[in-house]
Scaffold this motif. Structure first.
Motif, PDB file in Angstrom:
ATOM      1  N   ASP A   8       1.018  -1.109  -0.109  1.00 27.49           N
ATOM      2  CA  ASP A   8      -0.019   0.062   0.101  1.00 27.49           C
ATOM      3  C   ASP A   8       0.824   1.403   0.000  1.00 27.49           C
ATOM      4  O   ASP A   8       0.491   2.197  -0.682  1.00 27.49           O
ATOM      5  CB  ASP A   8      -0.946  -0.086   1.143  1.00 27.49           C
ATOM      6  N   GLN A   9       2.113   1.183   0.889  1.00 27.24           N
ATOM      7  CA  GLN A   9       2.842   2.436   0.718  1.00 27.24           C
ATOM      8  C   GLN A   9       3.509   3.053  -0.684  1.00 27.24           C
ATOM      9  O   GLN A   9       3.412   3.837  -0.925  1.00 27.24           O
ATOM     10  CB  GLN A   9       4.051   2.214   1.685  1.00 27.24           C
ATOM     11  N   ALA A  34       2.310  10.491   4.365  1.00 25.78           N
ATOM     12  CA  ALA A  34       1.763  10.665   5.554  1.00 25.78           C
ATOM     13  C   ALA A  34       0.327  11.337   5.306  1.00 25.78           C
ATOM     14  O   ALA A  34      -0.577  10.842   6.187  1.00 25.78           O
ATOM     15  CB  ALA A  34       2.437  11.972   6.260  1.00 25.78           C
ATOM     16  N   GLN A  35      -0.174  12.082   4.262  1.00 31.29           N
ATOM     17  CA  GLN A  35      -1.269  12.358   4.193  1.00 31.29           C
ATOM     18  C   GLN A  35      -2.322  10.988   3.653  1.00 31.29           C
ATOM     19  O   GLN A  35      -3.510  10.967   3.893  1.00 31.29           O
ATOM     20  CB  GLN A  35      -1.495  13.179   2.665  1.00 31.29           C
ATOM     21  N   TYR A  36      -1.601  10.050   2.970  1.00 31.91           N
ATOM     22  CA  TYR A  36      -2.226   8.658   2.919  1.00 31.91           C
ATOM     23  C   TYR A  36      -2.318   7.777   4.150  1.00 31.91           C
ATOM     24  O   TYR A  36      -2.652   6.686   4.057  1.00 31.91           O
ATOM     25  CB  TYR A  36      -1.733   7.818   1.657  1.00 31.91           C
ATOM     26  N   GLY A  37      -1.823   8.346   5.440  1.00 30.84           N
ATOM     27  CA  GLY A  37      -1.872   7.694   6.551  1.00 30.84           C
ATOM     28  C   GLY A  37      -0.589   6.801   6.920  1.00 30.84           C
ATOM     29  O   GLY A  37      -0.524   6.097   7.558  1.00 30.84           O
ATOM     30  N   HIS A  38       0.382   6.871   6.022  1.00 29.24           N
ATOM     31  CA  HIS A  38       1.696   6.327   6.222  1.00 29.24           C
ATOM     32  C   HIS A  38       2.737   7.149   6.770  1.00 29.24           C
ATOM     33  O   HIS A  38       3.472   7.694   5.775  1.00 29.24           O
ATOM     34  CB  HIS A  38       2.222   5.480   4.854  1.00 29.24           C
ATOM     35  N   ASN A  39       2.876   7.409   8.155  1.00 25.80           N
ATOM     36  CA  ASN A  39       3.954   7.996   8.560  1.00 25.80           C
ATOM     37  C   ASN A  39       5.091   7.534   8.821  1.00 25.80           C
ATOM     38  O   ASN A  39       5.449   6.816   9.746  1.00 25.80           O
ATOM     39  CB  ASN A  39       3.483   8.697  10.046  1.00 25.80           C
TER      40      ASN A  39
END
Length: 99
Positions: A8-9, A34-39
């Motif tokens: 997904d990343q 990070a906006q896609y939820g991957h910090n």
């Protein structure tokens, strides 16, 4: 589960490149992820960028900015095909269908 998150990343990174007019540097891509939820760490962003290049999905340009190696990725046609769901690459999540 880890493989699903990694895939997904990588898809999010490709989608971010499309949203950024097909190219972006590692700093912008980290913010986009990070906006896609991957910090995630910069090291992991760079790892993904290098892996995507090995698969022929992006072309990375190395810039020496005051002694720091900055990667700038440009999406390839193959990368666009994967982003649009036309092609499938193991290790990159297949995008959801668009309605």
């Amino acid at each position: 589960m880890t493989n699903l998150i990694i895939a997904d990343q990588r898809l999010a990174l490709l989608q971010s490149l499309v949203a950024c007019n097909n190219d972006a540097n590692q700093n912008i891509l980290q913010t986009c992820l990070a906006q896609y939820g991957h910090n995630i760490s910069m090291d992991l962003v760079r790892n993904h960028m290098l892996w995507l290049e090995e698969q022929g999905l992006v072309k990375n340009n190395h810039l020496d900015i005051t002694g720091t190696d900055l990667l700038v990725a440009t999406i390839t046609q193959r990368g666009l095909d994967v982003t649009n769901g036309v092609s499938v690459v193991d290790g990159v999540k297949k995008p959801n269908p668009r309605y």
